[in-house]
Design a protein around this motif. Structure first.
Motif, PDB file in Angstrom:
ATOM      1  N   GLN A 126      20.568 -29.674 -15.327  1.00 20.13           N
ATOM      2  CA  GLN A 126      19.274 -29.884 -14.677  1.00 20.13           C
ATOM      3  C   GLN A 126      19.231 -31.243 -13.982  1.00 20.13           C
ATOM      4  O   GLN A 126      18.749 -31.363 -12.839  1.00 20.13           O
ATOM      5  CB  GLN A 126      18.139 -29.799 -15.708  1.00 20.13           C
ATOM      6  CG  GLN A 126      18.158 -28.559 -16.596  1.00 20.13           C
ATOM      7  CD  GLN A 126      17.661 -27.313 -15.879  1.00 20.13           C
ATOM      8  OE1 GLN A 126      17.458 -27.301 -14.674  1.00 20.13           O
ATOM      9  NE2 GLN A 126      17.486 -26.238 -16.644  1.00 20.13           N
ATOM     10  N   MET A 186      15.527 -24.625 -13.184  1.00 17.45           N
ATOM     11  CA  MET A 186      14.465 -25.624 -13.105  1.00 17.45           C
ATOM     12  C   MET A 186      14.911 -26.821 -12.284  1.00 17.45           C
ATOM     13  O   MET A 186      14.141 -27.356 -11.473  1.00 17.45           O
ATOM     14  CB  MET A 186      14.051 -26.047 -14.516  1.00 17.45           C
ATOM     15  CG  MET A 186      13.350 -24.954 -15.309  1.00 17.45           C
ATOM     16  SD  MET A 186      12.756 -25.507 -16.929  1.00 17.45           S
ATOM     17  CE  MET A 186      14.320 -25.778 -17.778  1.00 17.45           C
ATOM     18  N   ALA A 199      12.600 -20.578 -12.179  1.00 17.60           N
ATOM     19  CA  ALA A 199      12.389 -21.762 -13.006  1.00 17.60           C
ATOM     20  C   ALA A 199      11.260 -21.547 -14.003  1.00 17.60           C
ATOM     21  O   ALA A 199      11.335 -21.996 -15.154  1.00 17.60           O
ATOM     22  CB  ALA A 199      12.089 -22.967 -12.114  1.00 17.60           C
TER      23      ALA A 199
END
Length: 381
Positions: A314, A41, A241
């Motif tokens: 992330q 992501m 993602a």
């Protein structure tokens, strides 16, 4: 000149795309071997920001930092390096290389030579074919939506059933968003659950807007392989993602989800005229055939079944994306052509004039030397 500024910004965007491919792909492969490699992501968000920066930065740089007056640019930096002795070549050749892009731009805008007419014709042909392909895909998609059967409606979201599609996909119009399901998906309850979760996540992440933007830009960069490579990698990262977000959003059976992907890929090889989403749509699986689809499916399954990424991973990718955006924006400013004469450029022009004067003197016969070789006539007695 507006046309010259637009052309230079377009050329800068193409150059930055090549630089992005040369820098991003090796860095992603190097970092992907560690714990950062599972943060799909974060990678997808970073890639989206970078892709936008590459396209927008050259045009925005000419609005915010117009090439007027003294400014930092790559040309003056190269001239300074040459005057410091770090570049070994003649001043005349160096000045010619510096002005090569400006000469080509002027020749293309004025259409003075035959090759400029040929290049313009090829660019217009490629743009027309790419735009026509996008229009045909949009019209085909509209026809599929009109012939599909309504199933459910949740506000502006509609679920449609179609016997013309091979794989599920989502798309949107001006007022509504659509999730189109093949008839075969209704026979597998678990596949239907995973498919809807996947497509709803695409809608939450606004992936359709990103896909529409990429497809709209494709006719402008159809000739650049870096654009196609970046768009393909962006689409793959987006799917990974989305898979990861679905798995983290609520507990699901990863084995069942992976088997659903495999069955959807099997249905993505249609026979006849079955529609597979291309262009302005986001499918459950990619419509690419052959080994490319199999390898992408394998990478999605590996990414989905790997270790759970941390929040720090992330955020680290987002920080990397912001750093790339800043560097690309700085590169767009530096790549602008100088408009004035700096002290270093005056020195370079002086050296060029001295070289040309030396060449002219060397090409002329040495008159004084010729007279020096003649014996003087002795005086008469």
């Amino acid at each position: 000149m507006v046309a010259e500024g637009i052309l230079n910004a377009w050329v800068d965007a193409n150059i930055l795309l090549l630089v992005l491919v040369a820098a991003w792909i090796p860095m992603r492969r190097a970092l992907g071997r560690g714990r950062l490699g599972q943060a799909m992501m974060g990678q997808a968000r970073a890639m989206e920001w970078i892709f936008i920066a590459v396209i927008v930065a050259p045009f925005l740089a000419r609005l915010v930092f117009p090439p007027v007056g003294p400014q930092l640019n790559l040309s003056d930096l190269l001239v300074a390096q040459y005057l410091n002795g770090n570049l070994e070549m003649s001043a005349t050749r160096f000045e010619t290389l510096l002005g090569l892009r400006a000469d080509l731009t002027d020749a293309f805008l004025l259409q003075r030579d035959g090759w400029t007419n040929a290049v313009l014709a090829l660019l217009l042909l490629g743009f027309t074919l790419s735009a026509a392909r996008l229009c045909f895909a949009a019209l085909h998609l509209r026809r599929v939506l009109r012939h599909a059967h309504p199933w459910r409606r949740f506000g502006r979201l509609e679920l449609l059933i179609s016997d013309e599609v091979a794989v599920p996909f989502s798309t949107c119009g001006l007022r509504r968003r659509y999730v189109v399901l093949p008839v075969s998906a209704l026979g597998h309850g678990r596949d239907l659950h995973f498919t809807l979760a996947h497509e709803f996540q695409h809608l939450r992440q606004y992936d359709l807007l990103h896909e529409f933007a990429v497809e709209a830009l494709r006719p402008l960069f159809f000739w650049n392989p870096a654009f196609h490579l970046c768009s393909r990698q962006l689409r793959e990262l987006r799917e990974m993602a989305c898979d990861q977000a679905v798995a983290l959003r609520r507990p699901i059976e990863l084995g069942g989800y992976c088997r659903s992907l495999i069955r959807a890929c099997g249905r993505a090889r249609p026979e006849g005229s079955v529609f597979v989403p291309v262009g302005p749509a986001v499918g459950f699986v990619d419509s690419t055939h052959g080994t490319a689809m199999n390898s992408q499916l394998g990478r999605r399954i590996v990414a989905l079944t790997g270790c759970t990424p941390s929040l720090e991973s992330q955020q680290a990718w987002k920080a990397i994306g912001l750093l790339f955006c800043v560097l690309l924006a700085l590169g767009a400013v530096v790549m602008q052509s100088p408009t004035g004469w700096s002290h270093d450029r005056i020195m370079l022009s002086t050296i060029v004039n001295l070289e040309r004067l030396d060449e002219r003197n060397a090409s002329q016969p040495n008159i004084s030397g010729m007279f020096a070789t003649i014996d003087p006539i002795p005086p008469t007695q």
